[in-house]
Write a protein that holds these residues in place. Structure first.
Motif, PDB file in Angstrom:
ATOM      1  N   VAL A 142       8.285   1.805  14.634  1.00  0.00           N
ATOM      2  CA  VAL A 142       9.556   1.252  14.175  1.00  0.00           C
ATOM      3  C   VAL A 142      10.716   2.029  14.789  1.00  0.00           C
ATOM      4  N   LEU A 143      10.526   3.359  14.871  1.00  0.00           N
ATOM      5  CA  LEU A 143      11.558   4.193  15.491  1.00  0.00           C
ATOM      6  C   LEU A 143      11.804   3.793  16.942  1.00  0.00           C
ATOM      7  N   GLN A 144      10.729   3.321  17.603  1.00  0.00           N
ATOM      8  CA  GLN A 144      10.873   2.846  18.987  1.00  0.00           C
ATOM      9  C   GLN A 144      11.401   1.414  19.026  1.00  0.00           C
ATOM     10  N   LYS A 145      11.877   0.950  17.885  1.00  0.00           N
ATOM     11  CA  LYS A 145      12.430  -0.400  17.753  1.00  0.00           C
ATOM     12  C   LYS A 145      11.389  -1.488  17.977  1.00  0.00           C
ATOM     13  N   ASP A 146      10.142  -1.184  17.672  1.00  0.00           N
ATOM     14  CA  ASP A 146       9.107  -2.208  17.733  1.00  0.00           C
ATOM     15  C   ASP A 146       8.850  -2.684  16.303  1.00  0.00           C
ATOM     16  N   TYR A 147       9.382  -3.871  15.990  1.00  0.00           N
ATOM     17  CA  TYR A 147       9.281  -4.343  14.606  1.00  0.00           C
ATOM     18  C   TYR A 147       8.181  -5.378  14.418  1.00  0.00           C
ATOM     19  N   SER A 148       7.277  -5.484  15.423  1.00  0.00           N
ATOM     20  CA  SER A 148       6.344  -6.614  15.396  1.00  0.00           C
ATOM     21  C   SER A 148       5.195  -6.433  14.406  1.00  0.00           C
ATOM     22  N   LEU A 149       4.878  -5.172  14.053  1.00  0.00           N
ATOM     23  CA  LEU A 149       3.712  -4.942  13.193  1.00  0.00           C
ATOM     24  C   LEU A 149       3.995  -5.240  11.729  1.00  0.00           C
ATOM     25  N   ASP A 150       2.953  -5.585  11.018  1.00  0.00           N
ATOM     26  CA  ASP A 150       3.067  -5.819   9.584  1.00  0.00           C
ATOM     27  C   ASP A 150       2.016  -4.950   8.903  1.00  0.00           C
ATOM     28  N   ILE A 151       2.440  -3.951   8.112  1.00  0.00           N
ATOM     29  CA  ILE A 151       1.422  -3.072   7.495  1.00  0.00           C
ATOM     30  C   ILE A 151       1.118  -3.432   6.057  1.00  0.00           C
ATOM     31  N   ARG A 152       1.683  -4.523   5.572  1.00  0.00           N
ATOM     32  CA  ARG A 152       1.356  -4.874   4.189  1.00  0.00           C
ATOM     33  C   ARG A 152      -0.130  -5.187   4.074  1.00  0.00           C
ATOM     34  N   GLU A 153      -0.782  -4.796   2.964  1.00  0.00           N
ATOM     35  CA  GLU A 153      -2.212  -5.108   2.858  1.00  0.00           C
ATOM     36  C   GLU A 153      -2.556  -5.885   1.602  1.00  0.00           C
ATOM     37  N   ASN A 154      -1.597  -6.096   0.704  1.00  0.00           N
ATOM     38  CA  ASN A 154      -1.867  -6.889  -0.492  1.00  0.00           C
ATOM     39  C   ASN A 154      -3.084  -6.422  -1.280  1.00  0.00           C
ATOM     40  N   VAL A 155      -3.196  -5.118  -1.478  1.00  0.00           N
ATOM     41  CA  VAL A 155      -4.211  -4.623  -2.417  1.00  0.00           C
ATOM     42  C   VAL A 155      -3.489  -3.778  -3.461  1.00  0.00           C
ATOM     43  N   GLU A 156      -4.221  -3.420  -4.525  1.00  0.00           N
ATOM     44  CA  GLU A 156      -3.610  -2.627  -5.585  1.00  0.00           C
ATOM     45  C   GLU A 156      -3.417  -1.192  -5.103  1.00  0.00           C
ATOM     46  N   GLY A 157      -2.598  -0.445  -5.800  1.00  0.00           N
ATOM     47  CA  GLY A 157      -2.559   0.984  -5.565  1.00  0.00           C
ATOM     48  C   GLY A 157      -1.269   1.488  -4.956  1.00  0.00           C
ATOM     49  N   ASP A 158      -1.092   2.801  -5.090  1.00  0.00           N
ATOM     50  CA  ASP A 158       0.166   3.421  -4.680  1.00  0.00           C
ATOM     51  C   ASP A 158       0.383   3.373  -3.171  1.00  0.00           C
ATOM     52  N   ILE A 159      -0.692   3.590  -2.398  1.00  0.00           N
ATOM     53  CA  ILE A 159      -0.502   3.599  -0.943  1.00  0.00           C
ATOM     54  C   ILE A 159      -0.131   2.207  -0.471  1.00  0.00           C
ATOM     55  N   SER A 160      -0.739   1.182  -1.073  1.00  0.00           N
ATOM     56  CA  SER A 160      -0.395  -0.191  -0.724  1.00  0.00           C
ATOM     57  C   SER A 160       1.059  -0.485  -1.087  1.00  0.00           C
ATOM     58  N   ASN A 161       1.482   0.027  -2.252  1.00  0.00           N
ATOM     59  CA  ASN A 161       2.883  -0.134  -2.648  1.00  0.00           C
ATOM     60  C   ASN A 161       3.817   0.518  -1.641  1.00  0.00           C
ATOM     61  N   LEU A 162       3.404   1.726  -1.216  1.00  0.00           N
ATOM     62  CA  LEU A 162       4.218   2.456  -0.236  1.00  0.00           C
ATOM     63  C   LEU A 162       4.351   1.648   1.050  1.00  0.00           C
ATOM     64  N   LYS A 163       3.213   1.101   1.518  1.00  0.00           N
ATOM     65  CA  LYS A 163       3.233   0.305   2.740  1.00  0.00           C
ATOM     66  C   LYS A 163       4.155  -0.898   2.577  1.00  0.00           C
ATOM     67  N   ASN A 164       4.064  -1.510   1.414  1.00  0.00           N
ATOM     68  CA  ASN A 164       4.891  -2.689   1.147  1.00  0.00           C
ATOM     69  C   ASN A 164       6.375  -2.342   1.188  1.00  0.00           C
ATOM     70  N   GLU A 165       6.718  -1.213   0.565  1.00  0.00           N
ATOM     71  CA  GLU A 165       8.121  -0.810   0.540  1.00  0.00           C
ATOM     72  C   GLU A 165       8.600  -0.449   1.952  1.00  0.00           C
TER      73      GLU A 165
END
Lengths: 403, 231
Positions: A142-165
């Motif tokens: 993202v810092l390299q201005k590459d916004y193409s990836l999507d890291i959301r995983e739609n599972v429960e849990g704090d790490i998934s929440n972090l990814k979503n945020e």
């Protein structure tokens, strides 16, 4: 292993190692203790057997009874006899050595279970750290201005929440960067528009001054040229101050007040500069007579309204009419300014609040700044202005001040 | 940027003679920050469409992409989590939990997600909705309009990709209807929140940026809202 670089992981592993050593030592101690007890029992049993053989004849039956634990015999007597032969607890059949070497084997299942648990833990920790590393790698992209990836995983849990945020943050960044590109383009067009707008009156000024310089010019002509110069200078002055206002609004350098004012007073003040042109065109202005208030900035709201009213009067034919009505409710105060003028085509309506946009029927000398400024002023007060229109029927501006 | 894309969506109920096409090859897309109204008479398939957009009913064929994710390629549990995080739903009958107070009802989607409630966002939302002094009230202590405002708060708290509203004013009088629509429009503006409202009220539809009208499961009209309503 990469995760060993994390101090908290190292601490955890150290803790695991200490616990492992403790568990192994304890289980060896425990099995030794159990073995020792076992030997005691065995020795006791042997002593009981010996003791039952003390007065011989019925030895066979007695031995069987002792072995099956049914005989009432005294092991102490037997122990005395055993010791007469030099047999102590440790000397029974060399059993001890064999049993002691097996002590480790006995505690093995426990140790194995613990090691297995450790392996599971390490695997689990490793997996979680991999997910965190994924986020790091993603952030770097993202810092390299590459916004193409999507890291959301739609599972429960704090790490998934972090990814979503983090994904939401990325979307925000992307939007901002798009907005910035858009803004840069707009700035470039605006600058060229502004220079163009300034150039027209300036050309006229040059021509006029050249003409005045000539000696053989009649006095009346000179006066006429001077008037034109004055007009053009006023135009430049107006343009420059409007642009300044707009740029201040853009930079949010103008602090809008939030005070309660009477609607009637605002309309009266806004109508003042346009009464004469309205009278000249014999436009009938009807103002609804109700008591309403709005919360906002009086000075700037008036400034914006003057622009709108000017626009209405300019685009309304002689003997036309303008209706001004308003409404106050719990959420907002609404002001409606409706004329029966020439109206705005559907295509043009989309652009009327854009800077430097001039409609096909724009008046001479129109720059396309008045409505843009009005919109900026109302937006700055958290309000809004919208426009409905139909060609040859009329135009309605609706302004809202929230409470 | 496209936030919602619907490709050749069809939904049929029953088979053979009794087969009913609730939706018949519906395709459209919605940009981020847009306010779209879907209108149509009852039985036209608009509620079916909303349910499919909201991930609560599976289409017979076709795809729905929300923020780039093909939602019906997700399994049940993933779809449930996706729905919780990316879709805000507002119903005609509010569907608030009667035993939870206003603040708990609003933060329910966050609680379900195991997230901590950002206090500032909650405060901002309840302030916008005019519910600041009712945080501890239970739904049955509120008027219909207030209850609907709570359900708007619940839909907005998670910053969802889209907010779907099914006849949000269907159960309210005209004053409250107006208020609810103003709040929805304000959230659309303030948070650049994409908003899709299903209604059979033309006055509400006319406030949208775009109107999609559905008849017998087909899109009949899909155009930028006309600006000629003053006539």
């Amino acid at each position: 292993m990469r995760i060993r670089k994390n101090p908290e992981v190292n601490k955890l592993y150290l803790f695991f190692a200490i616990v492992l050593v403790a568990v192994i030592s304890f289980s060896i101690y425990q099995s030794m203790y159990i073995l020792n007890k076992y030997e005691q029992i065995l020795y006791n049993n042997d002593a009981e057997i010996i003791s039952s053989l003390k007065d011989n004849p019925d030895a066979e039956i007695k031995v069987i009874k002792v072995i099956s634990g049914k005989a009432d015999v005294n092991a102490e007597d037997g122990k005395v006899i055993l010791s007469q032969y030099g047999v102590q607890q440790n000397d029974i059949k060399n059993l001890s050595n064999e049993l002691y070497t097996n002590a480790f084997l006995i505690s093995l299942p426990g140790i194995l279970a613990f090691v297995l648990l450790l392996i599971c833990c390490v695997y689990f920790i490793d997996k979680q750290y991999k997910r965190i590393n994924e986020i790091t790698a993603y952030s770097q992209r993202v810092l390299q201005k590459d916004y193409s990836l999507d890291i959301r995983e739609n599972v429960e849990g704090d790490i998934s929440n972090l990814k979503n945020e983090i994904y939401k943050l990325t979307v925000m960044l992307r939007e901002q960067s798009e907005q910035q590109t858009e803004d840069n383009k707009r700035l470039a067009t605006a600058l060229s528009d502004v220079s163009h707008q300034l150039k027209t009156p300036m050309t006229s000024l040059f021509v006029m001054t050249d003409l005045i310089k000539q000696d053989n010019i009649p006095k009346e002509k000179k006066q006429e040229f001077m008037d034109t110069i004055q007009n053009q200078l006023e135009r430049i002055n107006w343009l420059v101050s409007s642009l300044l206002t707009l740029s201040k609004l853009d930079a949010q350098a103008i602090k809008m007040k939030r005070e309660q004012h009477s609607m009637a007073e605002l309309i009266k003040a806004a109508l003042e500069p346009v009464l004469i042109p309205a009278e000249l065109k014999e436009i009938d202005i009807n103002i609804e007579n109700i008591d309403a208030h709005f919360i906002g900035d009086f000075y700037w709201s008036r400034e914006a309204l003057v622009n709108i009213l000017k626009n209405c009067i300019e685009h309304t034919n002689a003997h036309g009419k303008i209706d001004i009505s308003f409404e106050e409710n719990r959420l907002y105060t609404e002001l409606r300014i409706k004329d029966n003028g020439e109206g705005i085509s559907k295509e043009e309506l989309k652009h009327i609040f854009k800077r430097f946009y001039k409609g096909e029927n724009a008046g001479e000398g129109s720059v396309g700044i008045g409505l843009a400024m009005a919109k900026a002023i109302f937006l700055e007060q958290d309000g809004d202005i919208v426009c409905n229109s139909k060609e040859n029927v009329g135009t309605e501006f609706i302004i809202k001040w929230p409470k | 940027m496209k936030i919602l894309q619907v490709d050749h969506l069809s939904k049929s109920y029953g088979t053979g003679e009794a087969k009913v096409m609730a939706l018949d090859d519906v395709s459209f897309s919605v940009d981020k920050g847009e306010f779209v109204a879907i209108i149509g008479p009852s039985g036209s398939g608009k509620s079916t469409l909303l349910h499919i957009l909201g991930g609560v009913d599976k289409p017979t064929s076709g795809n729905v992409y929300i923020d780039g994710v093909d939602i019906y390629s997700l399994n049940e549990s993933k779809l449930a989590i996706f729905r919780r995080r990316q879709i805000g739903l507002i119903y005609q009958f509010y569907n608030l939990i009667p035993v939870l107070n206003v603040s708990e009802n609003i933060t329910l989607p966050l609680e379900l997600d195991g997230q901590m409630t950002p206090k500032t966002r909650l405060n901002e939302i309840v302030k916008t909705l005019g519910l600041s002094d009712r945080l501890k009230h239970l739904p049955n202590e509120l008027s219909g309009g207030q209850q609907q405002r709570v359900s708007i708060g619940r839909a907005l708290i998670n910053n969802p990709a889209i907010v779907l509203a099914d006849e949000p004013t269907g159960n309210l009088d005209s004053t409250n209807s107006k208020e609810i629509m103003e709040l929805l429009k304000a959230s659309n503006k303030k948070y650049n929140q994409t908003l899709i409202v299903i209604t059979h009220d033309e006055n509400i539809a006319l406030q949208a940026d775009r109107i999609i009208s559905i008849h017998d499961g087909k899109i009949q009209m899909n155009e930028v809202a006309s600006c000629e309503r003053l006539i």
